[in-house]
Design a protein around this motif. Sequence first.
Motif, PDB file in Angstrom:
ATOM      1  N   ALA A  58       0.826  -1.212   0.000  1.00  7.95           N
ATOM      2  CA  ALA A  58       0.000   0.000   0.000  1.00  7.95           C
ATOM      3  C   ALA A  58       0.858   1.258   0.000  1.00  7.95           C
ATOM      4  CB  ALA A  58      -0.927   0.008   1.220  1.00  7.95           C
ATOM      5  N   ASP A  59       2.174   1.101  -0.047  1.00  6.59           N
ATOM      6  CA  ASP A  59       3.065   2.268  -0.037  1.00  6.59           C
ATOM      7  C   ASP A  59       2.751   3.183  -1.219  1.00  6.59           C
ATOM      8  OD1 ASP A  59       5.437   1.396   2.012  1.00  6.59           O
ATOM      9  OD2 ASP A  59       4.678  -0.331   0.898  1.00  6.59           O
ATOM     10  N   GLY A  60       2.580   4.475  -0.931  1.00  7.90           N
ATOM     11  CA  GLY A  60       2.303   5.454  -1.975  1.00  7.90           C
ATOM     12  C   GLY A  60       0.839   5.678  -2.252  1.00  7.90           C
ATOM     13  N   LEU A  61      -0.047   4.889  -1.619  1.00  8.71           N
ATOM     14  CA  LEU A  61      -1.484   4.986  -1.911  1.00  8.71           C
ATOM     15  C   LEU A  61      -2.259   5.770  -0.856  1.00  8.71           C
ATOM     16  CD1 LEU A  61      -2.097   1.332  -3.158  1.00  8.71           C
ATOM     17  CD2 LEU A  61      -1.953   3.396  -4.541  1.00  8.71           C
ATOM     18  N   ASN A  62      -1.571   6.268   0.148  1.00  8.48           N
ATOM     19  CA  ASN A  62      -2.257   6.976   1.233  1.00  8.48           C
ATOM     20  C   ASN A  62      -1.742   8.404   1.393  1.00  8.48           C
ATOM     21  OD1 ASN A  62      -3.814   4.626   2.156  1.00  8.48           O
ATOM     22  ND2 ASN A  62      -1.822   3.801   2.759  1.00  8.48           N
ATOM     23  N   GLY A  63      -1.613   9.072   0.253  1.00  2.78           N
ATOM     24  CA  GLY A  63      -1.130  10.448   0.284  1.00  2.78           C
ATOM     25  C   GLY A  63       0.378  10.551   0.447  1.00  2.78           C
ATOM     26  N   ASP A  64       1.090   9.449   0.318  1.00  4.75           N
ATOM     27  CA  ASP A  64       2.541   9.446   0.498  1.00  4.75           C
ATOM     28  C   ASP A  64       3.265   8.991  -0.767  1.00  4.75           C
ATOM     29  OD1 ASP A  64       1.535   6.901   0.617  1.00  4.75           O
ATOM     30  OD2 ASP A  64       2.780   6.234   2.298  1.00  4.75           O
ATOM     31  N   SER A  65       2.709   9.345  -1.919  1.00  6.92           N
ATOM     32  CA  SER A  65       3.266   8.874  -3.190  1.00  6.92           C
ATOM     33  C   SER A  65       4.656   9.425  -3.463  1.00  6.92           C
ATOM     34  CB  SER A  65       2.321   9.238  -4.339  1.00  6.92           C
ATOM     35  OG  SER A  65       2.150  10.638  -4.425  1.00  6.92           O
ATOM     36  N   GLN A  66       4.983  10.607  -2.914  1.00  9.17           N
ATOM     37  CA  GLN A  66       6.264  11.228  -3.233  1.00  9.17           C
ATOM     38  C   GLN A  66       7.446  10.380  -2.789  1.00  9.17           C
ATOM     39  OE1 GLN A  66       6.436  13.996  -5.210  1.00  9.17           O
ATOM     40  NE2 GLN A  66       8.591  13.400  -5.337  1.00  9.17           N
ATOM     41  N   LYS A  67       7.296   9.692  -1.649  1.00  4.42           N
ATOM     42  CA  LYS A  67       8.419   8.871  -1.178  1.00  4.42           C
ATOM     43  C   LYS A  67       8.679   7.698  -2.131  1.00  4.42           C
ATOM     44  CE  LYS A  67       5.802   5.863   2.013  1.00  4.42           C
ATOM     45  NZ  LYS A  67       5.623   5.448   3.421  1.00  4.42           N
ATOM     46  N   VAL A  68       7.610   7.161  -2.743  1.00  6.70           N
ATOM     47  CA  VAL A  68       7.759   6.088  -3.721  1.00  6.70           C
ATOM     48  C   VAL A  68       8.433   6.636  -4.982  1.00  6.70           C
ATOM     49  CG1 VAL A  68       6.483   4.532  -5.256  1.00  6.70           C
ATOM     50  CG2 VAL A  68       5.836   4.711  -2.847  1.00  6.70           C
ATOM     51  N   PHE A 257      -4.746   1.810 -14.697  1.00 13.36           N
ATOM     52  CA  PHE A 257      -5.452   1.215 -13.564  1.00 13.36           C
ATOM     53  C   PHE A 257      -4.986   1.703 -12.193  1.00 13.36           C
ATOM     54  CE2 PHE A 257      -6.324  -2.567 -16.448  1.00 13.36           C
ATOM     55  CZ  PHE A 257      -7.688  -2.360 -16.499  1.00 13.36           C
ATOM     56  N   SER A 258      -3.703   1.966 -12.033  1.00 12.03           N
ATOM     57  CA  SER A 258      -3.158   2.213 -10.701  1.00 12.03           C
ATOM     58  C   SER A 258      -3.420   3.640 -10.218  1.00 12.03           C
ATOM     59  CB  SER A 258      -1.651   1.953 -10.690  1.00 12.03           C
ATOM     60  OG  SER A 258      -1.084   2.377  -9.464  1.00 12.03           O
ATOM     61  N   PRO A 259      -4.044   3.808  -9.041  1.00 13.97           N
ATOM     62  CA  PRO A 259      -4.204   5.161  -8.488  1.00 13.97           C
ATOM     63  C   PRO A 259      -2.860   5.843  -8.249  1.00 13.97           C
ATOM     64  CG  PRO A 259      -5.579   3.570  -7.302  1.00 13.97           C
ATOM     65  CD  PRO A 259      -4.668   2.773  -8.191  1.00 13.97           C
ATOM     66  N   LEU A 260      -1.825   5.045  -7.957  1.00 16.84           N
ATOM     67  CA  LEU A 260      -0.484   5.608  -7.781  1.00 16.84           C
ATOM     68  C   LEU A 260       0.054   6.117  -9.113  1.00 16.84           C
ATOM     69  CD1 LEU A 260       2.059   6.078  -6.046  1.00 16.84           C
ATOM     70  CD2 LEU A 260       2.708   3.698  -6.488  1.00 16.84           C
ATOM     71  N   GLY A 261      -0.234   5.394 -10.198  1.00 16.22           N
ATOM     72  CA  GLY A 261       0.276   5.766 -11.508  1.00 16.22           C
ATOM     73  C   GLY A 261      -0.437   6.942 -12.137  1.00 16.22           C
ATOM     74  N   ASN A 262      -1.753   7.082 -11.876  1.00 15.72           N
ATOM     75  CA  ASN A 262      -2.518   8.138 -12.550  1.00 15.72           C
ATOM     76  C   ASN A 262      -3.013   9.221 -11.595  1.00 15.72           C
ATOM     77  OD1 ASN A 262      -4.951   7.162 -11.325  1.00 15.72           O
ATOM     78  ND2 ASN A 262      -5.221   5.688 -12.978  1.00 15.72           N
ATOM     79  N   ASN A 263      -2.354   9.338 -10.436  1.00 17.59           N
ATOM     80  CA  ASN A 263      -2.712  10.384  -9.466  1.00 17.59           C
ATOM     81  C   ASN A 263      -4.187  10.346  -9.073  1.00 17.59           C
ATOM     82  OD1 ASN A 263      -0.166  11.531  -9.082  1.00 17.59           O
ATOM     83  ND2 ASN A 263      -0.353  12.815 -10.906  1.00 17.59           N
ATOM     84  N   GLY A 264      -4.719   9.130  -8.865  1.00 21.24           N
ATOM     85  CA  GLY A 264      -6.111   9.006  -8.417  1.00 21.24           C
ATOM     86  C   GLY A 264      -7.107   9.515  -9.440  1.00 21.24           C
ATOM     87  N   LEU A 265      -6.901   9.173 -10.715  1.00 23.72           N
ATOM     88  CA  LEU A 265      -7.723   9.721 -11.800  1.00 23.72           C
ATOM     89  C   LEU A 265      -9.212   9.410 -11.637  1.00 23.72           C
ATOM     90  CD1 LEU A 265      -8.080  11.125 -14.520  1.00 23.72           C
ATOM     91  CD2 LEU A 265      -7.403   8.984 -15.654  1.00 23.72           C
ATOM     92  N   GLU A 266      -9.554   8.157 -11.306  1.00 22.08           N
ATOM     93  CA  GLU A 266     -10.976   7.809 -11.166  1.00 22.08           C
ATOM     94  C   GLU A 266     -11.631   8.644 -10.067  1.00 22.08           C
ATOM     95  OE1 GLU A 266     -11.702   3.383 -11.238  1.00 22.08           O
ATOM     96  OE2 GLU A 266      -9.562   3.404 -11.692  1.00 22.08           O
ATOM     97  N   GLU A 267     -10.946   8.787  -8.942  1.00 27.14           N
ATOM     98  CA  GLU A 267     -11.483   9.583  -7.835  1.00 27.14           C
ATOM     99  C   GLU A 267     -11.650  11.039  -8.254  1.00 27.14           C
ATOM    100  OE1 GLU A 267     -10.335  10.750  -3.211  1.00 27.14           O
ATOM    101  OE2 GLU A 267      -9.296   9.098  -4.216  1.00 27.14           O
ATOM    102  N   PHE A 268     -10.685  11.564  -9.020  1.00 24.99           N
ATOM    103  CA  PHE A 268     -10.785  12.943  -9.487  1.00 24.99           C
ATOM    104  C   PHE A 268     -11.982  13.126 -10.415  1.00 24.99           C
ATOM    105  CE2 PHE A 268      -9.782  16.055 -12.851  1.00 24.99           C
ATOM    106  CZ  PHE A 268      -9.800  17.209 -12.077  1.00 24.99           C
ATOM    107  N   LEU A 269     -12.186  12.199 -11.342  1.00 24.44           N
ATOM    108  CA  LEU A 269     -13.319  12.303 -12.265  1.00 24.44           C
ATOM    109  C   LEU A 269     -14.646  12.311 -11.501  1.00 24.44           C
ATOM    110  CD1 LEU A 269     -12.118   9.929 -15.134  1.00 24.44           C
ATOM    111  CD2 LEU A 269     -12.394  12.410 -15.263  1.00 24.44           C
TER     112      LEU A 269
END
Length: 435
Positions: A58-68, A257-269
């Motif tokens: 779950a690393d990077g998926l809880n608002g901590d993507s920058q460290k990844v 597919f990945s929220p980490l890869g697309n900056n939470g695109l589905e949630e943003f839409l």
Amino acid sequence: MTEQVQSNKPYSDMPERVIFTEEMRKTHTILIPNMLPRHFKILSQVFNNYGYKTELLADGLNGDSQKVIDAGLKYVHNDACYPALLVIGQFITALQSGRYDTDKVALLLSQTGGGCRASNYISLLRKALVRAGFGHVPVISINFSGLESMPGFKITLPMIPRLLYAILYGDLIMLLVNQCRPYETVKGTSEALADAWSERLAVEMTGENAHAAMKYKNIKENYRRIIRDFAAIDGIAARKTDPKVRVGVVGEIYVKFSPLGNNGLEEFLVSEGAEPVLAGLVDFCLYVVTNSLVDYKLYGINKTQSKIYGIVDKFILGKQDDLISIIHEEGTFTPMTSFRHTRTLTRDYVGMGAKMGEGWLLTAEILELIDEGVNSVVITQPFGCLPNHIVGKGMMKPIKENMPDVNLVAIDYDAGATKINQENRIKLMLANARR
């Protein structure tokens, strides 16, 4: 135990391959990168049921993507594509976190065997591990192309149907969540229901009554129960009476597919009042199968393999068609498109021999969405991904020439790209769609 990799490559810094042994199967935790949280949660449980101990990162998926991202930038060459940077960054971040005994941990990474750099991620990962001080950690390749094998990790015949149904369940839940979230009266209801069903399915497919759960009539009944539960969410009726703008998402498989890869695109839409529409993971599986059939048709190679894949193709298509029929039967939601139709759509645009990366599938998914009446499409691309720039961004002009009313926007995702710029471009597309 280590084994020197045999390679014809001109450089001499190829890291040693650490073997994942039968003994390690009993002692090691296998870490899995998180591309599709719903799907992979169930898939992870299937592996656990067969004697492995897996954990979904779950690393990077809880608002901590920058460290990844920072870990990826530190240990991966900057010429590598963004998904490689993120996947390797997620692994390194997890190993550096102190949560694991690194002498008793292994990493799992999929390989398609295609011409995309994704098939070389394992080499990049092994180099990164050596640089980060984790060269002793085994890396396991999960593939059906014979690229690598490990004595301690095998996909057996009984596992394959469970893995397939885990993907179909994941596709169904992803589709329902995306169609419910924009309309739910109480925010978070759809996600909570998806979590509950993912947990239940993982237990059913791997618990004491797994044999009964794997009977196909019970799987189809589960489809119906899941659909009924989502249809009962308060506010869903508005999907018929006051529909949102539907926005398709296509692109490179990880960034799509990945929220980490697309900056939470589905949630943003959803936050912008739109309904996201994505084709499922089973479509990508069928794309890989179809490519084997095309290889024989175009080049006359792998005749025996093509016959086997022909049987696999019919089997998976039949299961997908059953799921589509059940969604139609209930009537509340819009089902996914059958892949047997999707792969006919590229006829006037790109040949099926174009199969580097997502290849003709990316173009097919754009055309599939338009065929469904989804005229606004976000094409997600890792910056510098040549295959996707050709079959994604490169196909925008001919598609728009034939269908001038469609609304297409290509968004680059990279460590140097700003989220606000990405979102502003999508907002402009949404404004055009509403107008």
